[in-house]
Design an enzyme around this catalytic site. Structure first.
Site, PDB file in Angstrom:
ATOM      1  N   HIS A 143      -8.103  -8.028  14.564  1.00  0.00           N
ATOM      2  CA  HIS A 143      -8.363  -6.654  14.125  1.00  0.00           C
ATOM      3  C   HIS A 143      -9.882  -6.441  14.260  1.00  0.00           C
ATOM      4  CE1 HIS A 143      -8.993  -3.444  11.122  1.00  0.00           C
ATOM      5  NE2 HIS A 143      -7.701  -3.180  11.195  1.00  0.00           N
ATOM      6  N   CYS A 202      -6.536  -0.586  15.617  1.00  0.00           N
ATOM      7  CA  CYS A 202      -7.810  -1.286  15.377  1.00  0.00           C
ATOM      8  C   CYS A 202      -7.806  -2.645  16.065  1.00  0.00           C
ATOM      9  CB  CYS A 202      -8.110  -1.453  13.890  1.00  0.00           C
ATOM     10  SG  CYS A 202      -8.334   0.100  13.039  1.00  0.00           S
ATOM     11  N   LYS A 224      -2.441  -3.568   1.233  1.00  0.00           N
ATOM     12  CA  LYS A 224      -1.418  -3.996   2.189  1.00  0.00           C
ATOM     13  C   LYS A 224      -0.381  -4.900   1.509  1.00  0.00           C
ATOM     14  CE  LYS A 224      -4.589  -3.850   6.109  1.00  0.00           C
ATOM     15  NZ  LYS A 224      -4.114  -2.718   6.917  1.00  0.00           N
ATOM     16  N   GLN A 272      -2.546  -9.478   6.902  1.00  0.00           N
ATOM     17  CA  GLN A 272      -1.147  -9.177   7.237  1.00  0.00           C
ATOM     18  C   GLN A 272      -0.185 -10.290   6.811  1.00  0.00           C
ATOM     19  OE1 GLN A 272       0.014  -6.366   8.316  1.00  0.00           O
ATOM     20  NE2 GLN A 272      -1.864  -5.329   8.933  1.00  0.00           N
ATOM     21  N   ASP A 321      -8.119 -14.577   8.151  1.00  0.00           N
ATOM     22  CA  ASP A 321      -7.858 -13.179   7.829  1.00  0.00           C
ATOM     23  C   ASP A 321      -6.372 -13.061   7.480  1.00  0.00           C
ATOM     24  OD1 ASP A 321      -7.253 -10.523   7.756  1.00  0.00           O
ATOM     25  OD2 ASP A 321      -8.220  -9.990   9.649  1.00  0.00           O
TER      26      ASP A 321
HETATM   27  N1  PLP Z   1      -7.402  -7.595   9.225  1.00  0.00           N
HETATM   28  C1  PLP Z   1      -6.170  -7.253   9.626  1.00  0.00           C
HETATM   29  C2  PLP Z   1      -5.316  -8.254  10.304  1.00  0.00           C
HETATM   30  C3  PLP Z   1      -5.686  -5.972   9.385  1.00  0.00           C
HETATM   31  O1  PLP Z   1      -4.448  -5.630   9.783  1.00  0.00           O
HETATM   32  C4  PLP Z   1      -6.518  -5.047   8.715  1.00  0.00           C
HETATM   33  C5  PLP Z   1      -6.057  -3.665   8.483  1.00  0.00           C
HETATM   34  O2  PLP Z   1      -5.194  -3.165   9.167  1.00  0.00           O
HETATM   35  C6  PLP Z   1      -7.791  -5.464   8.305  1.00  0.00           C
HETATM   36  C7  PLP Z   1      -8.188  -6.744   8.572  1.00  0.00           C
HETATM   37  C8  PLP Z   1      -8.692  -4.542   7.563  1.00  0.00           C
HETATM   38  O3  PLP Z   1      -8.169  -4.279   6.303  1.00  0.00           O
HETATM   39  P1  PLP Z   1      -8.820  -3.185   5.355  1.00  0.00           P
HETATM   40  O4  PLP Z   1      -8.831  -1.905   6.131  1.00  0.00           O
HETATM   41  O5  PLP Z   1      -7.919  -3.141   4.181  1.00  0.00           O
HETATM   42  O6  PLP Z   1     -10.197  -3.653   5.031  1.00  0.00           O
END
Ligand code: PLP
Length: 406
Positions: free
Chosen positions: A123, A364, A226, A203, A200
């Site tokens: 992402h 993203c 999420k 998800q 990370d």
């Molecule tokens: N990392 C992953 C894998 C994501 O799917 C997302 C958001 O879609 C993020 C990071 C960023 O999360 P946030 O927008 O809650 O900071």
């Protein structure tokens, strides 16, 4: 507890809503999940009965808020099996956490010519902060590729690592391809060369069990919203030995010990990373969401969502007019696809009018789209409250969309 889908759906008030006079079908869980009543209720209760600043007051409300905030930290620690609750830093979300780490870790440990390794399926939140760090420090970003099935080429990690590598930062579950990456293996490879690893888990935390001690990861991030919690809250987990050694990211109230005009000393971990009035109601709401997940059982949730994913994959393939992007054998309930001859944006608009909320675009993850040389996809990301009937309806509407738009 057994998996009672009707009860679960009743716990999420928004699922009873209609859009354009059609029953809402919510397939945009990868972007954000809906909130169950206990989370909504605790946030309402805090705003209506208990609101007060934490760590600062000497009065009843402040004491209560401080205790509940610190209990929320304990809940998060327990949920990911951190050794100590002080290893949990509350942030604004995964993005906030990664920016904090990239700044803090980068200031202390990264110099000109050093390398950070990420993957091709990150992402943007796990690309751009490291790119910004590399620009500041004249360091280099290196990439673990994935193949056309969406499987990470983990074997390339050993050759990417050099004596200049300072950190490996990897997405656990791809928000676009759904791939579940073999993070334990990645961590083992990196640790053989004494290189720390950040995971990370934005998800994954809501789909499968994540045990930071068992994984032995050095850092891990996720977002509350999420995982059925509120927005604007998330965490950075760090092993104590790292957090003790990292400089603070932001300065301000609460993160200090003694302040004079000549010098400032900092508060202990984790408070030295939590400057200003934090989103303490968000933290309490997020802890409630984790309790809700526990009440259903992560294993039950994972099993149900895997069943939904296999069913949806089969049904989408049966339409005969869909290409799925991301076909790794280890996959979560995230399906990215295109309908033959139909632009994703048009498809998204049609789905919307038929009551189905999906995401369209690059999610993203522009580098994933660049891999496949496409502009973007339609993404249906499923959660514990989705059903096979909803998937059937999605597949029926795919034919309708194709008939109207191609
Ligand atoms: N990392 C992953 C894998 C994501 O799917 C997302 C958001 O879609 C993020 C990071 C960023 O999360 P946030 O927008 O809650 O900071």
């Amino acid at each position: 507890m057994s998996f009672d889908i009707d009860k679960i759906r009743n716990d999420f008030p928004v699922l009873g809503e209609k859009v354009y006079n059609k029953q809402l079908i919510y397939f945009d869980n990868g972007a954000t999940t809906q909130k169950p009543s206990p989370v909504i209720e605790i946030i309402n209760k805090y705003h209506s009965k208990l609101n007060s600043s934490i760590h600062r007051g000497v009065h009843f409300l402040s004491d209560q808020a401080t205790n509940d905030y610190e209990d929320a930290r304990k809940k998060v620690a327990e949920f990911i099996n951190a050794e100590k609750s002080s290893e949990i830093i509350f942030t604004s979300g995964s993005t906030g956490s990664i920016n904090m780490l990239a700044f803090s870790f980068g200031e202390k440990f990264v110099s000109e010519g050093d390398e950070i390794i990420i993957t091709e399926m990150e992402h943007h939140a796990n690309i751009v902060p490291w790119q910004m760090l590399c620009e500041r420090k004249k360091a280099k970003l290196k990439i673990i590729p994935f193949n056309d099935e969406g499987i990470l080429q983990t074997e390339s990690l050993s050759t990417l690592i050099t004596e200049k590598t300072k950190l490996v930062s990897v997405i656990h579950i791809s928000n676009t391809l759904g791939t579940i990456n073999p993070i334990k293996n990645i961590i083992e490879i990196a640790h053989r060369q004494s290189i720390p690893v950040m995971i990370d888990a934005a998800q994954s935390i809501q789909h499968l069990s994540v045990d930071v001690q068992e994984l032995d990861c050095d850092f891990l991030v996720f977002s509350g919203h999420k995982a059925y919690g509120p927005t604007g809250i998330g965490i950075l987990y760090g092993k104590e030995k790292w957090l003790e050694n990292l400089p603070p990211y932001q300065g301000g109230g609460d993160m200090v010990d003694i302040v004079t005009f000549e010098n400032t000393t900092y508060n202990e971990v984790p408070f030295k990373f939590e400057a200003g009035t934090t989103n303490y109601i968000g933290a309490i709401g997020m802890a409630e969401a984790l309790r809700y997940i526990e009440s259903i059982g992560l294993e039950n949730i994972g099993k149900y969502e895997t069943e939904l994913m296999h069913y949806a994959t089969k049904k989408l393939k049966e339409t005969g007019i869909v290409t799925i992007y991301g076909n790794a054998p280890e996959k979560a309930s995230i399906l990215s696809f295109l309908i033959d001859g139909v632009h994703m944006a048009d498809a998204g608009m049609m789905f919307d009018k038929l009551g189905i909320a999906v995401r369209v675009g690059t999610h993203c993850a522009q580098t994933v789209m660049q891999h496949f040389n496409i502009d973007g996809t339609v993404r249906a990301s499923m959660s514990m409250y989705n059903t096979k009937e909803e998937i059937d309806y999605l597949c029926q509407t795919i034919h309708q969309v194709k008939a109207m738009l191609s």
